[in-house]
Design a protein around this motif. Structure first.
Motif, PDB file in Angstrom:
ATOM      1  N   LEU A   1      -1.343 -57.041  10.125  1.00 14.36           N
ATOM      2  CA  LEU A   1       0.032 -56.908  11.078  1.00 14.36           C
ATOM      3  C   LEU A   1      -0.368 -58.022  11.964  1.00 14.36           C
ATOM      4  O   LEU A   1      -1.417 -58.510  12.191  1.00 14.36           O
ATOM      5  N   PRO A   2       0.740 -58.657  12.274  1.00 12.83           N
ATOM      6  CA  PRO A   2       2.043 -58.425  11.799  1.00 12.83           C
ATOM      7  C   PRO A   2       2.383 -58.987  10.464  1.00 12.83           C
ATOM      8  O   PRO A   2       1.991 -59.812  10.015  1.00 12.83           O
ATOM      9  N   PHE A   3       3.460 -58.393   9.952  1.00 14.39           N
ATOM     10  CA  PHE A   3       3.602 -58.771   8.545  1.00 14.39           C
ATOM     11  C   PHE A   3       4.342 -60.147   8.671  1.00 14.39           C
ATOM     12  O   PHE A   3       4.428 -60.703   7.494  1.00 14.39           O
ATOM     13  N   VAL A   4       5.134 -60.614   9.698  1.00 14.41           N
ATOM     14  CA  VAL A   4       5.654 -61.845   9.583  1.00 14.41           C
ATOM     15  C   VAL A   4       5.059 -62.704  10.998  1.00 14.41           C
ATOM     16  O   VAL A   4       5.261 -61.908  12.048  1.00 14.41           O
ATOM     17  N   ALA A   5       4.580 -63.800  10.949  1.00 12.01           N
ATOM     18  CA  ALA A   5       4.153 -64.398  12.100  1.00 12.01           C
ATOM     19  C   ALA A   5       5.215 -64.762  13.150  1.00 12.01           C
ATOM     20  O   ALA A   5       6.462 -65.189  12.473  1.00 12.01           O
TER      21      ALA A   5
ATOM     22  N   PRO B   1      13.924 -55.887   6.782  1.00 10.64           N
ATOM     23  CA  PRO B   1      15.004 -57.064   6.530  1.00 10.64           C
ATOM     24  C   PRO B   1      14.155 -58.184   6.782  1.00 10.64           C
ATOM     25  O   PRO B   1      14.518 -59.246   5.931  1.00 10.64           O
ATOM     26  N   THR B   2      13.249 -58.242   7.446  1.00  6.49           N
ATOM     27  CA  THR B   2      12.649 -59.791   7.727  1.00  6.49           C
ATOM     28  C   THR B   2      12.088 -60.127   6.583  1.00  6.49           C
ATOM     29  O   THR B   2      11.932 -61.470   6.250  1.00  6.49           O
ATOM     30  N   VAL B   3      11.353 -59.220   5.786  1.00  7.40           N
ATOM     31  CA  VAL B   3      10.505 -59.770   4.836  1.00  7.40           C
ATOM     32  C   VAL B   3      11.204 -59.477   3.448  1.00  7.40           C
ATOM     33  O   VAL B   3      11.012 -59.901   2.381  1.00  7.40           O
ATOM     34  N   GLY B   4      12.443 -58.938   3.379  1.00  7.12           N
ATOM     35  CA  GLY B   4      13.364 -58.508   2.362  1.00  7.12           C
ATOM     36  C   GLY B   4      12.720 -57.487   1.346  1.00  7.12           C
ATOM     37  O   GLY B   4      12.933 -57.695   0.219  1.00  7.12           O
ATOM     38  N   ALA B   5      11.736 -56.758   1.897  1.00  8.72           N
ATOM     39  CA  ALA B   5      11.143 -55.753   1.025  1.00  8.72           C
ATOM     40  C   ALA B   5      10.554 -54.552   1.956  1.00  8.72           C
ATOM     41  O   ALA B   5      10.795 -54.549   3.044  1.00  8.72           O
ATOM     42  N   PRO B   6      10.351 -53.536   1.168  1.00  7.72           N
ATOM     43  CA  PRO B   6       9.685 -52.282   1.989  1.00  7.72           C
ATOM     44  C   PRO B   6       8.400 -52.570   2.508  1.00  7.72           C
ATOM     45  O   PRO B   6       7.591 -53.271   2.023  1.00  7.72           O
ATOM     46  N   VAL B   7       8.338 -52.060   3.884  1.00  5.35           N
ATOM     47  CA  VAL B   7       7.018 -51.994   4.690  1.00  5.35           C
ATOM     48  C   VAL B   7       6.873 -50.696   4.927  1.00  5.35           C
ATOM     49  O   VAL B   7       7.538 -49.878   5.169  1.00  5.35           O
ATOM     50  N   ALA B   8       5.304 -50.307   5.228  1.00  3.21           N
ATOM     51  CA  ALA B   8       4.745 -49.143   5.716  1.00  3.21           C
ATOM     52  C   ALA B   8       3.562 -49.465   6.415  1.00  3.21           C
ATOM     53  O   ALA B   8       2.927 -50.380   6.293  1.00  3.21           O
ATOM     54  N   MET B   9       3.368 -48.412   7.539  1.00  2.00           N
ATOM     55  CA  MET B   9       2.098 -48.527   7.987  1.00  2.00           C
ATOM     56  C   MET B   9       1.458 -47.379   7.891  1.00  2.00           C
ATOM     57  O   MET B   9       2.022 -46.090   7.713  1.00  2.00           O
ATOM     58  N   GLY B  10      -0.032 -47.177   7.898  1.00  3.49           N
ATOM     59  CA  GLY B  10      -0.633 -45.784   7.619  1.00  3.49           C
ATOM     60  C   GLY B  10      -2.081 -46.062   8.138  1.00  3.49           C
ATOM     61  O   GLY B  10      -2.638 -47.137   8.508  1.00  3.49           O
ATOM     62  N   TYR B  11      -2.831 -44.847   7.823  1.00  6.29           N
ATOM     63  CA  TYR B  11      -4.388 -45.022   7.900  1.00  6.29           C
ATOM     64  C   TYR B  11      -5.062 -44.681   6.678  1.00  6.29           C
ATOM     65  O   TYR B  11      -4.769 -44.041   5.961  1.00  6.29           O
ATOM     66  N   VAL B  12      -6.051 -45.676   6.640  1.00  2.00           N
ATOM     67  CA  VAL B  12      -6.855 -45.712   5.322  1.00  2.00           C
ATOM     68  C   VAL B  12      -8.268 -45.520   5.645  1.00  2.00           C
ATOM     69  O   VAL B  12      -8.653 -45.952   6.886  1.00  2.00           O
ATOM     70  N   ASP B  13      -9.230 -45.301   4.850  1.00  2.00           N
ATOM     71  CA  ASP B  13     -10.729 -45.173   5.149  1.00  2.00           C
ATOM     72  C   ASP B  13     -11.129 -46.629   5.159  1.00  2.00           C
ATOM     73  O   ASP B  13     -10.629 -47.454   4.714  1.00  2.00           O
ATOM     74  N   ALA B  14     -12.073 -46.742   6.090  1.00  2.00           N
ATOM     75  CA  ALA B  14     -12.616 -48.231   6.343  1.00  2.00           C
ATOM     76  C   ALA B  14     -12.957 -49.044   5.084  1.00  2.00           C
ATOM     77  O   ALA B  14     -12.878 -50.056   4.971  1.00  2.00           O
ATOM     78  N   ALA B  15     -13.308 -48.128   4.214  1.00  2.00           N
ATOM     79  CA  ALA B  15     -13.582 -48.922   2.744  1.00  2.00           C
ATOM     80  C   ALA B  15     -12.326 -49.513   2.065  1.00  2.00           C
ATOM     81  O   ALA B  15     -12.818 -50.500   1.183  1.00  2.00           O
ATOM     82  N   HIS B  16     -11.296 -49.021   2.361  1.00  2.00           N
ATOM     83  CA  HIS B  16     -10.295 -49.633   1.833  1.00  2.00           C
ATOM     84  C   HIS B  16      -9.158 -50.422   2.813  1.00  2.00           C
ATOM     85  O   HIS B  16      -7.988 -50.544   2.430  1.00  2.00           O
TER      86      HIS B  16
END
Length: 74
Positions: free
Chosen positions: A65-69, A27-42
């Motif tokens: 992170l954080p998505f909003v300061a 709700p703070t950014v007004g859009a979907p947000v997600a967290m996850g793990y990715v390879d270091a190259a990405h």
């Protein structure tokens, strides 16, 4: 994108890059947000990736992170 969704480096889903651990509407950014793990190259902020959602590959972008300061003073 919800937790458990797979992340790919290409729009065809041929190059796996990681997985989402949690996600919901932000709700703070007004859009979907997600967290996850990715390879270091990405892992660099701004890297375009694709999330598998109901058999389709939707574009997502790596963000720091954080998505909003925080707006409070210390």
């Amino acid at each position: 994108v919800r937790g458990g969704a797979r992340l790919f480096a290409d729009a065809d889903g041929l190059r796996p890059a990681g997985a989402v651990t949690s996600g919901a509407f932000g709700p703070t950014v007004g859009a979907p947000v997600a967290m996850g793990y990715v390879d270091a190259a990405h892992a660099a902020a701004g890297t375009p990736l694709f999330a598998e959602l109901r058999g389709k590959f939707i574009p997502v972008t790596v963000a720091a992170l954080p998505f909003v300061a925080p707006g409070f003073k210390r």
